[in-house]
Design a protein around this motif. Structure first.
Motif, mmCIF file in Angstrom:
data_model
loop_
_atom_site.group_PDB
_atom_site.id
_atom_site.type_symbol
_atom_site.label_atom_id
_atom_site.label_comp_id
_atom_site.label_asym_id
_atom_site.label_seq_id
_atom_site.Cartn_x
_atom_site.Cartn_y
_atom_site.Cartn_z
ATOM 1 N N TYR A 1 -18.292 0.432 6.298
ATOM 2 C CA TYR A 1 -18.143 0.068 4.891
ATOM 3 C C TYR A 1 -19.079 -1.086 4.522
ATOM 4 N N ALA A 2 -19.368 -1.948 5.477
ATOM 5 C CA ALA A 2 -20.380 -2.982 5.235
ATOM 6 C C ALA A 2 -21.746 -2.331 5.026
ATOM 7 N N ILE B 1 -7.984 4.108 1.670
ATOM 8 C CA ILE B 1 -9.339 3.720 2.056
ATOM 9 C C ILE B 1 -10.266 4.920 2.023
ATOM 10 N N ALA B 2 -9.790 6.054 2.529
ATOM 11 C CA ALA B 2 -10.627 7.261 2.566
ATOM 12 C C ALA B 2 -11.013 7.703 1.164
ATOM 13 N N ASN B 3 -10.063 7.699 0.229
ATOM 14 C CA ASN B 3 -10.355 8.112 -1.141
ATOM 15 C C ASN B 3 -11.300 7.130 -1.831
ATOM 16 N N ARG B 4 -11.092 5.835 -1.600
ATOM 17 C CA ARG B 4 -11.959 4.839 -2.232
ATOM 18 C C ARG B 4 -13.378 4.893 -1.641
ATOM 19 N N ALA B 5 -13.473 5.134 -0.333
ATOM 20 C CA ALA B 5 -14.788 5.232 0.305
ATOM 21 C C ALA B 5 -15.545 6.455 -0.198
ATOM 22 N N HIS C 1 -16.092 -1.177 -4.927
ATOM 23 C CA HIS C 1 -15.184 -0.404 -4.070
ATOM 24 C C HIS C 1 -15.334 -0.823 -2.604
ATOM 25 N N TYR C 2 -16.572 -1.009 -2.164
ATOM 26 C CA TYR C 2 -16.774 -1.404 -0.770
ATOM 27 C C TYR C 2 -16.217 -2.806 -0.510
ATOM 28 N N ASP C 3 -16.377 -3.721 -1.455
ATOM 29 C CA ASP C 3 -15.805 -5.064 -1.304
ATOM 30 C C ASP C 3 -14.279 -4.986 -1.171
ATOM 31 N N HIS C 4 -13.676 -4.135 -1.998
ATOM 32 C CA HIS C 4 -12.218 -3.972 -1.944
ATOM 33 C C HIS C 4 -11.783 -3.431 -0.581
ATOM 34 N N ILE C 5 -12.486 -2.422 -0.094
ATOM 35 C CA ILE C 5 -12.156 -1.831 1.206
ATOM 36 C C ILE C 5 -12.282 -2.873 2.314
ATOM 37 N N LEU C 6 -13.381 -3.635 2.294
ATOM 38 C CA LEU C 6 -13.630 -4.618 3.341
ATOM 39 C C LEU C 6 -12.608 -5.754 3.328
ATOM 40 N N SER C 7 -11.954 -5.956 2.187
ATOM 41 C CA SER C 7 -10.933 -7.010 2.101
ATOM 42 C C SER C 7 -9.607 -6.584 2.728
#
Length: 245
Positions: free
Chosen positions: A124-125, A87-91, A109-115
């Motif tokens: 992230y939202a 999550i940290a790397n994707r954010a 990327h944010y949609d993926h994290i929020l899922s």
């Protein structure tokens, strides 16, 4: 020793250093395509800041490096995500995507994290809303922020509030945007909210109110320490221009 040979040895040394420190792109091309000038640029931008270690110099170096190769950080973060998809790397990659204008990818990327169970978080939202707003989709940004508020009612963020006000403005909901900007004045750090409030008042034809906001802001800034004025220099310049114009 001939000057040409000295320049050649310098170029080889600098290209070797760039390769060893992960800076081969774009510096190898710059050094080779602009003999001597490219070498001097590498020394000034990359080596001098390392020798001095100053925070301001490091920031200046980063600005110049970003202009020369604006997607360097993006590539590094993309490679990091391929190796370790956290999550940290994707954010971090999503935030960089917003910085360099890859808004579609940032939202993805944010949609993926929020899922993800551990990624379902207000921060992230907010990142997703910022990407949507940057894509000139204020209505979608507003919907994301409204959902954020419903899901995390205790989440308080001046940054989110500012994005919400700007999205209202972008959606043409001027009266609502003015209310949100005014609410921000009591607690938002920095000068952006106040100056944007004045600019929207001016756009709405409330010239006297706008002038009052700008004058009050500029008087306040004159009383601040030098480092505060320096940090807010961009907004001070905008306020001064708005009064004149």
């Amino acid at each position: 020793m001939p000057v040409a040979l000295i320049v050649l040895l310098l170029e080889i040394s600098l290209i070797y250093h760039a390769a060893r420190t992960g800076r081969l792109r774009p510096w190898a091309f710059i050094i080779l395509l602009a003999p001597l000038i490219g070498s001097l640029a590498y020394i000034v931008v990359e080596l001098v800041p390392e020798w001095l270690g100053s925070h301001d110099v490091q920031k200046a170096r980063k600005r110049v490096a970003n202009k020369l190769d604006p997607e360097k950080q993006y590539r590094e973060l993309s490679d990091r995500l391929v190796i370790t998809d956290t999550i940290a790397n994707r954010a971090a990659l999503a935030a960089e995507c917003v910085e360099i204008g890859r808004f579609d990818e940032a939202e993805h990327h944010y949609d993926h994290i929020l899922s993800l169970p551990m990624g379902h978080d207000a921060i992230y939202a907010l990142g997703k809303a910022k990407a949507q707003f940057a894509r000139k989709r204020p209505a979608e940004a507003l919907a994301t922020l409204d959902d954020l508020q419903r899901t995390w009612p205790d989440y308080n963020s001046a940054e989110a509030h500012l994005v919400y006000a700007r999205a209202l403005e972008g959606a043409g909901r001027t009266d609502e945007a003015l209310e949100e900007y005014q609410a921000l004045l009591d607690y938002a750090p920095g000068a952006e909210a106040r100056v944007r409030y004045g600019m929207l008042l001016k756009l709405a034809g409330r010239l006297a109110d706008a002038r009052h906001v700008f004058n009050e802001f500029l008087i306040q800034m004159r009383r601040q320490p030098k480092h505060v004025r320096k940090a807010q220099a961009e907004w001070i310049a905008i306020a001064e221009k708005q009064i004149v114009g």
